[in-house]
Design a protein around this motif. Structure first.
Motif, short mmCIF file in Angstrom:
data_model
loop_
_atom_site.label_atom_id
_atom_site.label_comp_id
_atom_site.label_asym_id
_atom_site.label_seq_id
_atom_site.Cartn_x
_atom_site.Cartn_y
_atom_site.Cartn_z
N VAL A 103 9.87 2.95 -2.24
CA VAL A 103 10.31 1.89 -3.16
C VAL A 103 10.77 0.66 -2.39
O VAL A 103 10.49 -0.48 -2.79
CB VAL A 103 11.43 2.40 -4.08
CG1 VAL A 103 11.94 1.26 -4.97
CG2 VAL A 103 10.95 3.56 -4.93
N SER A 104 11.48 0.88 -1.29
CA SER A 104 11.98 -0.26 -0.51
C SER A 104 10.83 -1.08 0.06
O SER A 104 10.89 -2.32 0.10
CB SER A 104 12.89 0.23 0.62
OG SER A 104 12.18 1.07 1.51
N GLN A 141 7.90 -1.34 -1.29
CA GLN A 141 7.31 -2.04 -2.44
C GLN A 141 8.06 -3.33 -2.73
O GLN A 141 7.45 -4.38 -2.96
CB GLN A 141 7.33 -1.14 -3.67
CG GLN A 141 6.73 -1.79 -4.91
CD GLN A 141 6.87 -0.91 -6.14
OE1 GLN A 141 7.69 0.00 -6.17
NE2 GLN A 141 6.08 -1.18 -7.16
N ARG A 142 9.40 -3.26 -2.72
CA ARG A 142 10.20 -4.45 -3.00
C ARG A 142 10.01 -5.52 -1.93
O ARG A 142 9.85 -6.71 -2.24
CB ARG A 142 11.67 -4.07 -3.10
CG ARG A 142 12.01 -3.22 -4.33
CD ARG A 142 13.45 -2.77 -4.29
NE ARG A 142 13.79 -1.98 -5.46
CZ ARG A 142 14.95 -1.32 -5.61
NH1 ARG A 142 15.86 -1.38 -4.63
NH2 ARG A 142 15.19 -0.63 -6.71
N LEU A 143 10.05 -5.08 -0.66
CA LEU A 143 9.86 -6.04 0.42
C LEU A 143 8.46 -6.65 0.39
O LEU A 143 8.30 -7.85 0.58
CB LEU A 143 10.10 -5.35 1.77
CG LEU A 143 9.92 -6.23 3.03
CD1 LEU A 143 10.83 -7.45 2.96
CD2 LEU A 143 10.18 -5.41 4.29
N GLY A 144 7.46 -5.81 0.12
CA GLY A 144 6.09 -6.30 0.03
C GLY A 144 5.93 -7.33 -1.08
O GLY A 144 5.30 -8.37 -0.89
N LEU A 146 0.82 -1.21 0.00
CA LEU A 146 0.00 0.00 0.00
C LEU A 146 0.86 1.26 0.00
O LEU A 146 0.41 2.33 -0.41
CB LEU A 146 -0.93 0.01 1.23
CG LEU A 146 -1.97 -1.10 1.30
CD1 LEU A 146 -2.74 -0.99 2.61
CD2 LEU A 146 -2.93 -1.01 0.12
N LYS A 147 2.12 1.11 0.45
CA LYS A 147 3.04 2.25 0.49
C LYS A 147 3.90 2.33 -0.77
O LYS A 147 4.87 3.08 -0.83
CB LYS A 147 3.96 2.13 1.70
CG LYS A 147 3.23 2.07 3.04
CD LYS A 147 4.16 1.70 4.17
CE LYS A 147 5.28 2.73 4.33
NZ LYS A 147 6.17 2.40 5.46
N ALA A 148 3.52 1.56 -1.78
CA ALA A 148 4.36 1.42 -2.97
C ALA A 148 4.65 2.74 -3.66
O ALA A 148 5.76 2.96 -4.17
CB ALA A 148 3.70 0.46 -3.97
N GLU A 149 3.68 3.64 -3.72
CA GLU A 149 3.87 4.87 -4.46
C GLU A 149 4.85 5.83 -3.80
O GLU A 149 5.46 6.67 -4.45
CB GLU A 149 2.52 5.57 -4.65
CG GLU A 149 1.54 4.77 -5.51
CD GLU A 149 0.23 5.51 -5.70
OE1 GLU A 149 0.10 6.64 -5.18
OE2 GLU A 149 -0.67 4.97 -6.38
#
Length: 233
Positions: free
Chosen positions: A44-45, A47-50, A38-41
């Motif tokens: 970035v880190s 997003q990668r971990l998710g 949900l914090k992708a935007e």
């Protein structure tokens, strides 16, 4: 610390215990991975971990599917030993349990066919088989909820009779049984919400859950399963 480690090893040494741990990790990873996505935007880190956690969750789910290839005989043995539930005092509990066993027994070969189709071992489309699996799973969960509610009703009547007449099962024992059934209802309802989510679009809230919510429902169900397993030891 040593006792906790020994308890974990004891759980992991059994097939059912290992499956429950893998299941908890699977849904827990999906919960955290979905939340981080949900914090992708903005991150970035995260997003990668998710994404990595969601991939890890998918692999654990596939692992459980493969392990269930060997569950047919144990389910068949249980269904055979239960039979038509002649030992059950209540007819409602008996027939709900029989139908539940039928749904569970049919689930395994359907899942095996779906898995084999995805693995390209057989030339059939897996979609309809996965849908049938989900429908059978949902049916089993619904029957399990109905059974637990029926058992709770019977236990409540026994509790009232105990308070009125005395004797019979102890009050604390009846309360433990009621707590067990309430936990089963909670677990099954959490799983049923996910089963409906995986049905075709247009059926109730099918396809509406984000990853983190699927993970949350599965984690709740898995933790309840671990609590029930530890309390039965």
């Amino acid at each position: 610390m040593q006792q906790s480690l020994e308890a974990l090893v004891k759980v992991l040494e059994t097939y059912r215990g290992r499956d429950k741990i893998i299941r908890t990790m699977c849904y827990g990873s999906q919960l955290v991975g979905g939340a981080l996505s949900l914090k992708a935007e903005t991150d970035v880190s995260s997003q990668r971990l998710g994404k990595s956690l969601l991939l890890f969750s998918a692999q654990l789910s596939h692992c459980r599917t493969v392990l269930r290839l060997f569950d047919d005989l144990s389910m068949l043995a249980y269904s055979h030993s239960y039979g038509f539930g002649d030992r059950e005092e209540d007819a409602g509990v008996r027939w709900i349990s029989v139908l539940n066993n039928v749904a569970d027994q049919l689930y395994y070969p359907c899942e095996h066919i779906a898995w084999a189709a995805d693995a390209e071992l057989i030339k059939v489309k897996s979609d309809k088989w996965w849908l049938l699996c989900t429908a059978l799973w949902g049916t089993s969960l619904l029957l399990g909820i109905l059974r637990s509610l029926r058992v709770l009703l019977l236990l409540k009547k026994r509790l009232k009779k105990h308070d009125r007449d005395g004797g019979g099962s102890s009050r604390s024992h009846l309360h433990r049984q009621m707590r067990k059934e309430l936990l089963s209802v909670l677990s099954s309802m959490a799983d049923l919400s996910n089963a409906i989510h995986w049905m075709p679009p247009g059926f109730l809230w099918a396809g509406q859950f984000p990853n983190w919510l699927v993970g949350l429902m599965g984690t709740v169900s898995s933790l309840v399963g671990l609590i029930q397993m530890s309390s039965s030891d």
